[in-house]
Design an enzyme around this catalytic site. Sequence first.
Site, PDB file in Angstrom:
ATOM      1  CD  GLU A 284     -13.082  18.473   3.637  1.00 31.94           C
ATOM      2  OE1 GLU A 284     -12.347  18.901   4.538  1.00 31.94           O
ATOM      3  OE2 GLU A 284     -12.799  17.471   2.957  1.00 31.94           O
TER       4      GLU A 284
ATOM      5  CG  ASP B   5      -7.739   4.843   6.955  1.00 30.92           C
ATOM      6  OD1 ASP B   5      -7.114   5.583   7.738  1.00 30.92           O
ATOM      7  OD2 ASP B   5      -8.461   5.258   6.040  1.00 30.92           O
TER       8      ASP B   5
ATOM      9  N   GLY C 214      -0.362   4.479   0.208  1.00 32.93           N
ATOM     10  CA  GLY C 214      -1.085   5.653   0.689  1.00 32.93           C
ATOM     11  C   GLY C 214      -0.183   6.460   1.604  1.00 32.93           C
ATOM     12  CG  PHE C 215      -1.469  10.111   3.420  1.00 30.73           C
ATOM     13  CD1 PHE C 215      -0.689  11.147   2.952  1.00 30.73           C
ATOM     14  CD2 PHE C 215      -2.813  10.118   3.132  1.00 30.73           C
ATOM     15  CE1 PHE C 215      -1.240  12.186   2.224  1.00 30.73           C
ATOM     16  CE2 PHE C 215      -3.381  11.153   2.406  1.00 30.73           C
ATOM     17  CZ  PHE C 215      -2.597  12.188   1.948  1.00 30.73           C
ATOM     18  N   GLY C 216       0.420   6.163   4.806  1.00 36.94           N
ATOM     19  CA  GLY C 216       1.204   5.353   5.732  1.00 36.94           C
ATOM     20  C   GLY C 216       2.353   4.636   5.041  1.00 36.94           C
TER      21      GLY C 216
ATOM     22  N   GLY D 212       0.831  -1.205   0.000  1.00 41.40           N
ATOM     23  CA  GLY D 212       0.000   0.000   0.000  1.00 41.40           C
ATOM     24  C   GLY D 212       0.862   1.251   0.000  1.00 41.40           C
TER      25      GLY D 212
ATOM     26  CB  VAL E  90      -1.347  -8.499  -1.077  1.00 36.78           C
ATOM     27  CG1 VAL E  90      -1.278  -9.641  -0.063  1.00 36.78           C
ATOM     28  CG2 VAL E  90      -0.038  -7.741  -1.116  1.00 36.78           C
TER      29      VAL E  90
ATOM     30  CB  ALA F  30      -3.592  12.068   5.935  1.00 36.01           C
TER      31      ALA F  30
END
Lengths: 426, 426
Positions: free
Chosen positions: B172, B301, B14-16, B12, B80, B317
Amino acid sequence: MLAVYPKVVIVGAGFGGLAAAKRLANRKVEVTLVDRRNHHLFQPLLYQVATAALSPADIAAPIRSILSYARNIRVLLDEVVRVDRDRKTVTLASGRILDFDKLIIATGSSHSYFGRDQWAAFAPGLKSIEDATTIRRNVLLALERAESETDPDRRHALLTFVVIGGGPTGVEMAGAIAELARRSVSKDFRNITPACSRVILVEAGPRLLPSFPPALSAKAEEMLRGLGVHVRTGTPVTGLGYGHVQTSDVWISAKTIVWAAGVEASAAADWLGAEQDRAGRALVTQGLTIKGSDDIFVIGDTASARGANGQPLPAIAPVAKQQGAYAADRILGRARKPFAYRDFGNLATIGRSRAVIDWGRIQLSGFIAWLVWSAAHVWFLIGFRSRLSVMTTWLWSYLTYRRSARLIIGTDGNSASTIAPRRKAA
Amino acid sequence: MLAVYPKVVIVGAGFGGLAAAKRLANRKVEVTLVDRRNHHLFQPLLYQVATAALSPADIAAPIRSILSYARNIRVLLDEVVRVDRDRKTVTLASGRILDFDKLIIATGSSHSYFGRDQWAAFAPGLKSIEDATTIRRNVLLALERAESETDPDRRHALLTFVVIGGGPTGVEMAGAIAELARRSVSKDFRNITPACSRVILVEAGPRLLPSFPPALSAKAEEMLRGLGVHVRTGTPVTGLGYGHVQTSDVWISAKTIVWAAGVEASAAADWLGAEQDRAGRALVTQGLTIKGSDDIFVIGDTASARGANGQPLPAIAPVAKQQGAYAADRILGRARKPFAYRDFGNLATIGRSRAVIDWGRIQLSGFIAWLVWSAAHVWFLIGFRSRLSVMTTWLWSYLTYRRSARLIIGTDGNSASTIAPRRKAA
């Protein structure tokens, strides 16, 4: 809007239709502009979306927004299914029927596979934003798959890109793919050497850019070779299938194939029951109307018109724009002479800093030609924001050799790209 | 790369996952980063793509390109399918098997319809670029269809937009849709008055933004009302279908419905056979590893971690980024203390010039909060070109109230949007 004004229906908001609409804006006519898409597309730069240099929004603008200043024009997102010449009506896919006093047909053209429509699945062409993002996905996915492929033959096929058709679109695509695949991404991969990827440009005729003088064709070929493109002229494609291209003398294994070899006019001549040429374009008079209907204009790629020298006019944006403005002037009673095309020259670009320009006596090639090409294209791009954005994007990618829009978006039939849902609903 | 270095697999980007990869870049580890997509997505601004303010390429960047400086990291476009804790291997969809010494799972979350997955067809959520362009298409097409619709009830339904879920994403989205539908396009239409369109924000709980202090929830609601959004708190959705939303007390007819009510973790806890919470997130130790496997980290997450106050950490995030960096530090032997989240505040924006910020003791709302929000988001956007482009785009749309990316792209099942081929192949 007063009902006493003549009703003008324009079908298609490409270069021709939009030029007509702008000329009729805020005049004493009631205009309805119909298009299947909500946006006008600056097609000459579409290959840059396909090769990840620009984003779709850089080269497209909502039609409504372009024409919002014109209080006498309404824009409909719809599609024409029938034209009744006698009753002077246009029937839309939604069922709505529009009356017209004057009709301008500017529905453009689509790819032609010369009767072999099954080839479309293996070699997408380039007409819409979806086409461009499909080609972008194919090129970028091929590089990704080559990176994890261990079999050398399959890797070789993944790193082979074939462009079919040596006209301006094919030349521009081949140059841009070569730069994308061989240079821009070179530092990003670990297992493959992008510089080893092959880009092959196949053309059936004896030379590239047949609408240009032979000297510029030769220059273009030389510049493409400098970018590492293999140019194969005099090589008609005889077969096409998943992962391969067959020519008279050789079989090329390639996972990415792009079609830039032919276009055919939209079905407008059929709707109108008008005389058409072999490419399906409606034959028009010197006033750009069809025979027997002075109120129905056909312009742009959909029309078969001839220039002062008797030669057919090329299917390019300047012709469509001038014809659109001319048809509008006829409707406004301002044009009485036959349509005459003013040729401002012919341009094609090869990669990020080379181009060829044919201005008749003056012929340019190389970096200066590219500067002229850039200036002309940015200038004609619709809307200030696009101009600014395209200029900064180009400057950035020129300085860094990077491509900013390298996104693989959308589904792809060949990969297991959908995530399994976490758990099924009870 | 020497084989003696420990093998780290990150799943992954993403941010992590990206934070972990950056921390491990050019260190004495051999890193493989696997993602299903070729791009990292700046999700906090995804709603701006959905509401036509930004283009996909403004908020996404190719993972390879972000990490091209890191010679010890290879990036694989793959998925995966299985993790073997005992053999320490990860099996990919392509069939490839990766060995690992350390594994970081950062696979994020997806929408949750709370067991009613059939709702997904009527109310798309917002997680990927495709989701965003789908919502953008729905909103813009609804306006287009309203323009040509003559039946007042159907027109009313076309001009009603429902956002379900009053968390930051829902707030938003509602604010941005209200601005797009009610203001930006107001001059472009002839038959409809965009200002008459209704945006309804439905939230089951008693107030908007439940993770913020009540005073800021009230401010946010007030600001949304100022934009013309109808806020309905305490209103659980009990039914959903094509063109309508059912709540306990009322039936809303609306052609455009957006889901922002819930997320669930990816399937990683299932792969690992790890203990999970009700939302499917893997329970992790204070060192962010799963019980019984010190070499397997779960972050972002996908993980259920608790803060110093014993409360679960939010799925945002900054948590993912700090956890990614922490997991990398553990692997490099640099972090020994338990993970502690540093809270830099909580932000949400409402429309084009208002926001709320919760910094604990200090709470901001209105224009100043929006300036802080803008600065923070542009700053954290990855890549210089995106920053520049987002800033110019925002400035432009702020000054002109226009939206530059108002393109309807892709197919739409409900409209006859495909052109008939000109003539069939023989």
